[in-house]
Design a protein around this motif. Sequence first.
Motif, PDB file in Angstrom:
ATOM      1  N   MET A 100      59.425  40.690  58.980  1.00  0.00           N
ATOM      2  CA  MET A 100      59.957  41.629  59.971  1.00  0.00           C
ATOM      3  C   MET A 100      58.810  42.519  60.467  1.00  0.00           C
ATOM      4  O   MET A 100      58.027  43.026  59.661  1.00  0.00           O
ATOM      5  CB  MET A 100      61.061  42.477  59.345  1.00  0.00           C
ATOM      6  N   VAL A 101      58.715  42.656  61.779  1.00  0.00           N
ATOM      7  CA  VAL A 101      57.685  43.532  62.352  1.00  0.00           C
ATOM      8  C   VAL A 101      58.219  44.959  62.310  1.00  0.00           C
ATOM      9  O   VAL A 101      59.215  45.287  62.956  1.00  0.00           O
ATOM     10  CB  VAL A 101      57.348  43.116  63.801  1.00  0.00           C
ATOM     11  N   MET A 102      57.568  45.804  61.539  1.00  0.00           N
ATOM     12  CA  MET A 102      58.057  47.166  61.344  1.00  0.00           C
ATOM     13  C   MET A 102      57.541  48.091  62.438  1.00  0.00           C
ATOM     14  O   MET A 102      56.856  49.090  62.170  1.00  0.00           O
ATOM     15  CB  MET A 102      57.630  47.666  59.964  1.00  0.00           C
ATOM     16  N   CYS A 139      52.469  48.133  67.101  1.00  0.00           N
ATOM     17  CA  CYS A 139      52.218  46.717  67.410  1.00  0.00           C
ATOM     18  C   CYS A 139      51.389  46.632  68.688  1.00  0.00           C
ATOM     19  O   CYS A 139      51.739  47.227  69.707  1.00  0.00           O
ATOM     20  CB  CYS A 139      53.555  45.990  67.603  1.00  0.00           C
ATOM     21  N   LEU A 140      50.312  45.871  68.635  1.00  0.00           N
ATOM     22  CA  LEU A 140      49.431  45.743  69.797  1.00  0.00           C
ATOM     23  C   LEU A 140      49.968  44.746  70.816  1.00  0.00           C
ATOM     24  O   LEU A 140      49.510  44.695  71.952  1.00  0.00           O
ATOM     25  CB  LEU A 140      48.026  45.340  69.344  1.00  0.00           C
ATOM     26  N   GLY A 141      50.908  43.934  70.392  1.00  0.00           N
ATOM     27  CA  GLY A 141      51.644  43.089  71.336  1.00  0.00           C
ATOM     28  C   GLY A 141      50.899  41.920  71.929  1.00  0.00           C
ATOM     29  O   GLY A 141      51.327  41.370  72.948  1.00  0.00           O
ATOM     30  N   LEU A 142      49.790  41.508  71.314  1.00  0.00           N
ATOM     31  CA  LEU A 142      49.055  40.372  71.879  1.00  0.00           C
ATOM     32  C   LEU A 142      49.390  39.052  71.183  1.00  0.00           C
ATOM     33  O   LEU A 142      48.832  38.008  71.505  1.00  0.00           O
ATOM     34  CB  LEU A 142      47.542  40.642  71.835  1.00  0.00           C
ATOM     35  N   GLY A 143      50.264  39.107  70.219  1.00  0.00           N
ATOM     36  CA  GLY A 143      50.843  37.878  69.683  1.00  0.00           C
ATOM     37  C   GLY A 143      49.984  37.065  68.739  1.00  0.00           C
ATOM     38  O   GLY A 143      50.197  35.852  68.614  1.00  0.00           O
ATOM     39  N   THR A 144      49.051  37.681  68.050  1.00  0.00           N
ATOM     40  CA  THR A 144      48.259  36.922  67.077  1.00  0.00           C
ATOM     41  C   THR A 144      49.158  36.371  65.973  1.00  0.00           C
ATOM     42  O   THR A 144      48.988  35.246  65.503  1.00  0.00           O
ATOM     43  CB  THR A 144      47.149  37.821  66.491  1.00  0.00           C
ATOM     44  N   CYS A 145      50.145  37.157  65.590  1.00  0.00           N
ATOM     45  CA  CYS A 145      51.103  36.697  64.569  1.00  0.00           C
ATOM     46  C   CYS A 145      51.870  35.479  65.078  1.00  0.00           C
ATOM     47  O   CYS A 145      52.063  34.500  64.351  1.00  0.00           O
ATOM     48  CB  CYS A 145      52.064  37.832  64.214  1.00  0.00           C
ATOM     49  N   ALA A 146      52.305  35.534  66.330  1.00  0.00           N
ATOM     50  CA  ALA A 146      53.058  34.414  66.898  1.00  0.00           C
ATOM     51  C   ALA A 146      52.189  33.159  66.932  1.00  0.00           C
ATOM     52  O   ALA A 146      52.663  32.047  66.703  1.00  0.00           O
ATOM     53  CB  ALA A 146      53.540  34.769  68.305  1.00  0.00           C
ATOM     54  N   ASP A 155      58.597  35.662  68.563  1.00  0.00           N
ATOM     55  CA  ASP A 155      58.624  35.748  70.023  1.00  0.00           C
ATOM     56  C   ASP A 155      57.974  37.052  70.442  1.00  0.00           C
ATOM     57  O   ASP A 155      58.088  38.068  69.755  1.00  0.00           O
ATOM     58  CB  ASP A 155      60.073  35.719  70.526  1.00  0.00           C
ATOM     59  N   MET A 156      57.318  37.036  71.597  1.00  0.00           N
ATOM     60  CA  MET A 156      56.777  38.264  72.163  1.00  0.00           C
ATOM     61  C   MET A 156      57.730  38.741  73.235  1.00  0.00           C
ATOM     62  O   MET A 156      58.107  37.980  74.126  1.00  0.00           O
ATOM     63  CB  MET A 156      55.386  38.012  72.772  1.00  0.00           C
ATOM     64  N   THR A 157      58.128  39.998  73.134  1.00  0.00           N
ATOM     65  CA  THR A 157      59.020  40.532  74.153  1.00  0.00           C
ATOM     66  C   THR A 157      58.188  40.869  75.390  1.00  0.00           C
ATOM     67  O   THR A 157      56.970  41.038  75.298  1.00  0.00           O
ATOM     68  CB  THR A 157      59.712  41.818  73.668  1.00  0.00           C
ATOM     69  N   LEU A 161      55.823  43.473  72.344  1.00  0.00           N
ATOM     70  CA  LEU A 161      56.233  43.687  70.959  1.00  0.00           C
ATOM     71  C   LEU A 161      56.524  42.323  70.341  1.00  0.00           C
ATOM     72  O   LEU A 161      57.117  41.465  70.994  1.00  0.00           O
ATOM     73  CB  LEU A 161      57.511  44.530  70.978  1.00  0.00           C
ATOM     74  N   ALA A 162      56.103  42.149  69.081  1.00  0.00           N
ATOM     75  CA  ALA A 162      56.407  40.900  68.388  1.00  0.00           C
ATOM     76  C   ALA A 162      57.731  41.046  67.645  1.00  0.00           C
ATOM     77  O   ALA A 162      57.967  42.057  66.999  1.00  0.00           O
ATOM     78  CB  ALA A 162      55.287  40.575  67.403  1.00  0.00           C
ATOM     79  N   VAL A 163      58.580  40.009  67.751  1.00  0.00           N
ATOM     80  CA  VAL A 163      59.881  40.040  67.071  1.00  0.00           C
ATOM     81  C   VAL A 163      60.075  38.705  66.362  1.00  0.00           C
ATOM     82  O   VAL A 163      59.933  37.642  66.956  1.00  0.00           O
ATOM     83  CB  VAL A 163      61.033  40.266  68.080  1.00  0.00           C
ATOM     84  N   CYS A 179      48.198  39.874  60.847  1.00  0.00           N
ATOM     85  CA  CYS A 179      48.361  41.099  61.649  1.00  0.00           C
ATOM     86  C   CYS A 179      47.311  42.147  61.271  1.00  0.00           C
ATOM     87  O   CYS A 179      47.295  42.633  60.141  1.00  0.00           O
ATOM     88  CB  CYS A 179      49.762  41.674  61.444  1.00  0.00           C
ATOM     89  N   PRO A 180      46.461  42.538  62.222  1.00  0.00           N
ATOM     90  CA  PRO A 180      45.410  43.512  61.882  1.00  0.00           C
ATOM     91  C   PRO A 180      45.967  44.910  61.638  1.00  0.00           C
ATOM     92  O   PRO A 180      45.285  45.745  61.052  1.00  0.00           O
ATOM     93  CB  PRO A 180      44.509  43.492  63.128  1.00  0.00           C
ATOM     94  N   LYS A 181      47.193  45.171  62.059  1.00  0.00           N
ATOM     95  CA  LYS A 181      47.773  46.498  61.855  1.00  0.00           C
ATOM     96  C   LYS A 181      48.571  46.580  60.547  1.00  0.00           C
ATOM     97  O   LYS A 181      49.036  47.659  60.169  1.00  0.00           O
ATOM     98  CB  LYS A 181      48.687  46.882  63.033  1.00  0.00           C
ATOM     99  N   GLY A 182      48.756  45.468  59.877  1.00  0.00           N
ATOM    100  CA  GLY A 182      49.480  45.474  58.600  1.00  0.00           C
ATOM    101  C   GLY A 182      50.913  45.950  58.725  1.00  0.00           C
ATOM    102  O   GLY A 182      51.439  46.604  57.820  1.00  0.00           O
ATOM    103  N   ILE A 183      51.567  45.602  59.833  1.00  0.00           N
ATOM    104  CA  ILE A 183      52.920  46.133  60.061  1.00  0.00           C
ATOM    105  C   ILE A 183      54.010  45.073  59.905  1.00  0.00           C
ATOM    106  O   ILE A 183      55.160  45.331  60.232  1.00  0.00           O
ATOM    107  CB  ILE A 183      53.024  46.794  61.456  1.00  0.00           C
ATOM    108  N   ILE A 184      53.652  43.895  59.396  1.00  0.00           N
ATOM    109  CA  ILE A 184      54.688  42.884  59.155  1.00  0.00           C
ATOM    110  C   ILE A 184      55.001  42.877  57.668  1.00  0.00           C
ATOM    111  O   ILE A 184      54.109  42.781  56.827  1.00  0.00           O
ATOM    112  CB  ILE A 184      54.246  41.489  59.628  1.00  0.00           C
ATOM    113  N   ARG A 185      56.279  43.004  57.361  1.00  0.00           N
ATOM    114  CA  ARG A 185      56.704  43.119  55.977  1.00  0.00           C
ATOM    115  C   ARG A 185      57.701  42.004  55.669  1.00  0.00           C
ATOM    116  O   ARG A 185      58.484  41.615  56.537  1.00  0.00           O
ATOM    117  CB  ARG A 185      57.366  44.498  55.821  1.00  0.00           C
TER     118      ARG A 185
HETATM  119  S1  SF4 Z   1      49.722  40.569  64.974  1.00  0.00           S
HETATM  120 FE1  SF4 Z   1      50.592  42.609  64.458  1.00  0.00          FE
HETATM  121  S2  SF4 Z   1      49.880  43.904  66.140  1.00  0.00           S
HETATM  122 FE2  SF4 Z   1      49.661  41.782  66.842  1.00  0.00          FE
HETATM  123  S3  SF4 Z   1      51.566  41.288  67.940  1.00  0.00           S
HETATM  124 FE3  SF4 Z   1      51.837  40.644  65.800  1.00  0.00          FE
HETATM  125  S4  SF4 Z   1      52.806  42.414  64.792  1.00  0.00           S
HETATM  126 FE4  SF4 Z   1      51.944  43.160  66.716  1.00  0.00          FE
END
Ligand code: SF4
Length: 276
Positions: A100-102, A139-146, A155-157, A161-163, A179-185
């Motif tokens: 989950m993207v927090m 979330c930086l929203g560039l979809g590296t996680c995706a 999916d990128m909204t 935002l990544a969802v 994720c470079p921001k460490g926000i996916i849990r």
């Molecule tokens: S990698 Fe992290 S910062 Fe980048 S889109 Fe995914 S959740 Fe957001």
Amino acid sequence: MLTAILALAAVALALSFVLAIAARVFAVDVDPRAEKIEEALPGANCGACGLPGCSELARRIAEGKADIDACPVGGAAVARAIAAIMGQDFAGGGVRRVAMVMCNGGDESARRRFWYNGVRDCNSAALLFGGDKSCAYGCLGLGTCAGVCPFGAIDMTGAGLAVVDPARCTGCTKCVDACPKGIIRMVPADRTIHILCSSHDKGAKTRKVCAVGCIGCMKCVKAAPEGAIAMDRNLAVVDYEAEIPPEIAGECPMKTIHVRKLDGLADLDAAAGGER
Ligand code: SF4
Ligand code: SF4
């Protein structure tokens, strides 16, 4: 001419003899259980188990060098199948966990301090002052996680935002690492209350940069059953072991608390008090 043909035939015969000997000498015994285990594995070759692919994991399980539940993608069902192949019991089978993207701070809610126009990759963006979001935890929203998800579960909204789609997420954790921001849990799929913010900034600062961030007001902490939500450096954090009623979402003045049923497809946010 005849001599040449006979000579060639003799050479071919000698080579085939050498090859037959080599095949015997260098033969590798394949454990038939490893083949069956490989068939039982999902075949995603995603590397989530820490090994290069499913066949290597199968080999190690058959040799007793890896656990029968070492495949996070296959979960309990695959572990049970492997246990049967290995003649073992498997009593495990805990709750499925999904990513989950927090962060819920899309472009309509979260400010950007500049517009990043470089390589479309979150790691690259984060190298420039931590990224263009005003919130250091956003979330930086560039979809590296995706991009790294082998199952197309993210999916990128349109709002940057990544969802994660819990129905497609297998819990392999590749996105968590990417994720470079460490926000996916990773969260238990049977839980419904989620606080979609990762900011540890003080409330006043968070309020300035994001309309849906946790401001640390502690209203949810006080309204939830004791210990079910705790503060961690200005951020409210859910204890996923606790039962929390969905009405808690209505206590949050920032609409940071979401009610989402992850083991089905229903999004209960609307039921808990409108669009979130
Ligand atoms: S990698 Fe992290 S910062 Fe980048 S889109 Fe995914 S959740 Fe957001
Ligand atoms: S969303 Fe993350 S944890 Fe889920 S399958 Fe994709 S990469 Fe793996």
